[in-house]
Scaffold this motif. Structure first.
Motif, PDB file in Angstrom:
ATOM      1  N   UNK B  64     120.813  65.142  23.603  1.00  0.00           N
ATOM      2  CA  UNK B  64     120.899  64.216  22.462  1.00  0.00           C
ATOM      3  C   UNK B  64     122.209  64.383  21.701  1.00  0.00           C
ATOM      4  N   UNK B  65     122.883  65.525  21.901  1.00  0.00           N
ATOM      5  CA  UNK B  65     124.148  65.768  21.199  1.00  0.00           C
ATOM      6  C   UNK B  65     125.263  64.915  21.818  1.00  0.00           C
ATOM      7  N   UNK B 239     118.727  73.632  14.685  1.00  0.00           N
ATOM      8  CA  UNK B 239     119.640  72.552  14.326  1.00  0.00           C
ATOM      9  C   UNK B 239     118.838  71.338  13.862  1.00  0.00           C
ATOM     10  N   UNK B 240     119.521  70.424  13.171  1.00  0.00           N
ATOM     11  CA  UNK B 240     118.845  69.251  12.609  1.00  0.00           C
ATOM     12  C   UNK B 240     118.134  68.437  13.690  1.00  0.00           C
ATOM     13  N   UNK B 241     118.731  68.360  14.857  1.00  0.00           N
ATOM     14  CA  UNK B 241     118.191  67.478  15.891  1.00  0.00           C
ATOM     15  C   UNK B 241     117.134  68.110  16.780  1.00  0.00           C
TER      16      UNK B 241
END
Lengths: 250, 638
Positions: B64-65, B239-241
């Motif tokens: 997703x990054x 991490x946020x995701x």
């Protein structure tokens, strides 16, 4: 504190974009917030008003993943030295401040939306040669090659790069020299990286040129903006390695 | 649900060799006929992608990054364990195995852990060959440090950025295979659905997070390396995701989910400073080597400046309660005691949820210079975040969710209960039991990706000869439709509350009732609160914008919708596990001194949850954990 923000809003890559001013959404901001938490708060307030929130990249929020990428008052990652935007805190500002927030600006980093850009060009540079060609399973014992502490430390200094692209955003030529040179220096410094040093340097520099990044004209803005304190001396190392590799290429 | 762990025959030290010899092989020329899908590009997914591509398989890797280099493995600070015994201090494969099983509080699978300890040695060789700049001695050999839960120095490190350097090593190898055309990398792609056909993993459906396009990808096998679910708590060191969606979608397609209640709470994080808090930052555990932890003896002193509280009014509670280990008790014990102090009303800081970590004694004893050498970068980071200078005033710390030991159930071959679906790294459940030791997460991710899956996947492909189905097949079309319907449903609600407000509320419920200490009534309460919150979410959430382009609110909404279901399974698991073990502390099961008490005769097993359809309660299955080599004992740190 109460702030005024001018934030770059751009719907997508094709949109021409422009600054939008926010004041109501940036009232009562705590000095303990991180800069990205300020944007979180502004976004919550925008959504509550039925507006689209500001798109920006962030992930680890502890200064190591290199995802966050914004120019704050003209400086990549904002006013604090050696600090990514996610670790910048609102103590850096005071009541009544006006803050301009923009995406990285570089031809090779097209804007995706608002403050988000596409940094695929940096991956392309690494894919051109930023590795040691060893297949899994064929590694010798890790202690079979001794590497002096100074060498290991020098490699580590260069390897600390987080690939955020602040160096590109800071450079008047949008050059990716600091990024590319840091990776080359990390690999070429180590004995494991020596066999491919020449080819690696030529391939990565060529990939950098192909991606449309500008050249280096020694402004050293990259070093000043680097959140990980990568020294511009790696660029000199890269230039020397490039010259040597060009002359000895077979 | 078939929970046959497929543990190979033979003495424990020979199991892996025996297994490798018994595995079917895929001829080099045939490897290119197989398409492998990998979800995640961290240490586990990235190393698997690179290694399988080197072997000749065609790999499609998703993250997703915006680049595989940013996966959250990058944030690991301390180091990576390996049984190299370079220090000659008595380490061995057996000792690393033993420490890991004991540290996991006897809830992991012995055979898996033994293999992990065996291949740990190869990881250091491989990473070094890839150019990872591990710390070195002046003579040029590799340096080691010691870490919690071990009496030998077996931790390799690269300053405070070991995870970053290992991930960049993996990313380098992955980049080489992308360039060679053997890995197709899909960045800014999020997996939204898993697709099965005739009971086997057949592929995934993703959303291109830039264009909004829903796409199907078919393969002969799917490998999930999508990390942990710590963000169910909203606030964590993740991490946020980071999200549970990939694992959860697999669970809904028949993959058993093991021990979801096992979460690790790290004792030394920077406390929450306000409601706007978006994530928590870890301060390395090494600080406890020289810092002294205390709270005021009297509640009235909590709002005073620490300098105003005289020595006799300070309670160095870890030193008082655990004279043998003092401030160096294991993570779970340190965390629980900090909570206890704050619950008594003796916490410090603006919110009352913090304890002091004081370096004044260390500075007096060692001098400021030596303290600076040891911890300078950490002090600097602390000051950047809080504005306080730890040289002149004590740090404030509080525990935070850090790692999840639970995950999709896998057998010895890392295959889930869905044939063809393999699970690696933090996303699986196998190696850490109920508590992970420091510096073991990096080891497990790389062991799975570099040294286990290349063998076990070959065996699956070679013996089962799975067919790949076309993405035009009805099962893909149905999965695509369900993704699109869900997105439209989320966008159409147009309620009043933001996605984050729901996520924060869920996080508070989880932290309160399924956090550091759990009890029956709290968990039952959470099991009422979560479904109610979920209902409110689906009727009152506001997701602005559309699904046809980049939309961060929509991405978050999808993830939070899954957290809202998954949180319930965590609580259900915590409720049925009527014992304390490792990171799972049930208040009903403690010794008179307040230490965790296992109930081995009833709970020496992995609890595996099976999805039973919308609105039905999941079924709980058990895989017994037997211990032939490491004998049960209770941990004591007095």
């Amino acid at each position: 504190m109460n702030l005024t923000l001018y934030v770059w809003r751009q719907k997508d890559a094709k949109d021409s974009g422009g600054f939008e001013k926010y004041t109501d959404e940036c009232k009562d901001i705590s000095e303990h917030m991180s800069f990205l938490e300020l944007l979180d708060v502004v976004n919550e307030r925008l959504i509550e008003k039925g507006k689209m929130p500001i798109a920006f990249d962030s992930d680890c929020r502890e200064g190591i993943c290199g995802t966050c990428s914004m120019v704050i008052n003209g400086r990549p990652h904002g006013p604090w030295k050696k600090t990514t935007a996610c670790q910048l805190h609102m103590r850096a500002f005071k009541d009544g401040d006006v803050i301009y927030i923009e995406p990285w600006r570089a031809k090779s980093f097209p804007v995706l939306q608002d403050l988000m850009v596409d940094r695929k060009a940096l991956d392309d540079i690494v894919q051109a040669g930023g590795y040691i060609s060893t297949n899994c399973g064929s590694a010798p014992d890790a202690n079979s090659v001794q590497i002096g502490k100074e060498i290991a430390d020098a490699a580590m200094d260069a390897a600390a790069c987080i690939g955020c692209g602040a160096c590109v955003a800071a450079c008047p030529n949008a050059s990716a020299m600091l990024f590319t040179a840091a990776k080359i220096s990390h690999m070429n410094t180590l004995p494991q990286g020596k066999p491919e040093a020449g080819k690696r340097t030529l391939d990565m520099v060529n990939a950098m040129d192909q991606a449309g990044f500008g050249n280096c004209s020694n402004h050293l803005e990259c070093e000043a903006a680097c959140p990980k304190d990568i020294k511009a001396t790696v660029i000199a190392e890269m230039n020397r390695a490039y010259a040597k590799a060009s002359l000895t290429k077979r | 649900m078939n929970l046959d762990a497929k543990i190979p025959e033979g003495p424990i030290a020979e199991k892996w060799e025996n297994a490798k010899f018994s595995y079917k092989l895929v001829n080099p020329a045939n490897k290119r006929k197989f398409d492998i899908i990998i979800v995640g590009s961290g240490l586990a997914g990235g190393s698997a992608a690179a290694t399988l591509a080197e072997l000749g398989y065609n790999v499609a890797c998703f993250c997703y990054q915006d680049s595989p280099r940013r996966a959250h493995s990058i944030a690991a600070q301390g180091g990576i364990n390996a049984a190299k015994n370079y220090q000659g201090d008595g380490d061995s494969v057996y000792r690393l195995f033993y420490d890991t099983v004991k540290g996991g509080d006897y809830r992991s699978r012995e055979a898996n852990v033994y293999r992990l300890a065996q291949v740990s040695r190869n990881i250091i060789d491989q990473a070094t060959a890839m150019g990872v700049p591990f710390a070195r001695e002046y003579g040029g050999t590799l340096a080691n440090r010691s870490f919690g839960g071990a009496q030998v120095s077996r931790t390799f490190y690269a300053r405070g950025q070991t995870g970053q350097q290992l991930l960049l090593g993996v990313y380098a190898g992955l980049s080489r295979q992308i360039k060679a055309g053997k890995v197709t990398m899909f960045t800014r792609h999020e997996m939204l659905e898993m697709v099965t056909h005739e009971g086997r993993a057949a592929g995934i459906v993703t959303r291109d997070m830039v264009s909004g396009k829903i796409e199907s990808h078919a393969g002969h096998s799917v490998i999930m390396a999508s990390g942990g679910y710590g963000n169910t708590f909203y606030l964590s060191t993740n991490a946020m995701g980071c999200n549970v969606t990939a694992s959860y979608r697999a669970y809904k397609k028949g993959a058993g989910f093991a021990n979801p209640c096992y979460t690790q709470i790290h004792p030394t994080c920077i406390p929450v400073s306000g409601e706007y808090q978006s994530k928590l930052t870890l301060m390395s555990e090494s600080l406890r080597n020289d810092g002294r932890i205390w709270v005021p003896k009297n509640k009235e002193d909590c709002k005073k400046k620490p300098e105003q509280i005289p020595e006799e009014d300070r309670d160095y509670y870890l030193e008082r309660k655990y004279p043998a280990f003092g401030n160096l008790v294991p993570r779970d014990v340190a965390s629980r005691n900090a909570k206890l102090m704050c619950d008594e009303g003796r916490g410090v800081g603006a919110t009352g949820f913090g304890v002091y970590l004081d370096f004044s004694d260390a500075i007096q004893r060692l001098g400021k210079k030596l303290v600076e050498e040891r911890y300078g970068n950490l002090f600097e980071m602390y000051e950047r975040i809080t504005g306080d200078d730890p040289y002149s005033t004590p740090m404030k710390i509080y525990p935070a969710v850090h790692y999840t030991m639970g995950g999709l159930w896998v057998d010895y071959n890392l295959q889930s209960t869905v044939p063809g679906l393999f699970v690696l790294g933090e996303a699986n459940f196998s190696d850490h039991g109920a508590n992970r030791l420091g510096a073991s997460a990096l080891m497990q991710g790389l062991a799975d990706g570099y040294f286990v899956i290349p063998y076990t996947l070959g065996n699956y492909l070679g013996s089962e000869k799975p067919e790949k189905i076309s993405t035009d097949h009805a099962v893909f079309k149905e999965a695509e439709k369900s993704c699109k319907d869900r997105i439209e449903k989320l966008l159409a609600i147009d309620g009043k509350r933001t996605v984050d407000s729901f996520h924060k509320e869920l996080g508070l419920i989880m932290w309160e009732h399924c956090g550091m200490a759990r009890n029956e009534s709290g968990l039952k309460k959470a099991l009422e609160l979560i479904p109610a919150l979920r209902e409110e979410f689906w009727s009152d959430v506001r997701v602005p914008g559309s699904g046809a382009n980049l939309n961060q609110s929509l991405e978050k909404a999808g993830r939070v919708a899954d957290f809202l279901e998954f949180g319930e399974i965590m609580c259900r698991d915590a409720l049925t596990r009527d014992e304390s073990c490792g990171g799972h502390f049930r208040e009903e099961h403690q010794t008179e001194e307040g230490e965790a008490k296992r109930v081995d005769e009833k709970f020496s097993h992995a609890a595996v949850w099976e999805y039973k359809g919308e609105g039905n309660e999941p079924t709980r299955h058990e895989e017994p954990m037997t211990f032939e080599h490491v004998k049960f004992s209770s941990r004591s740190y007095k």
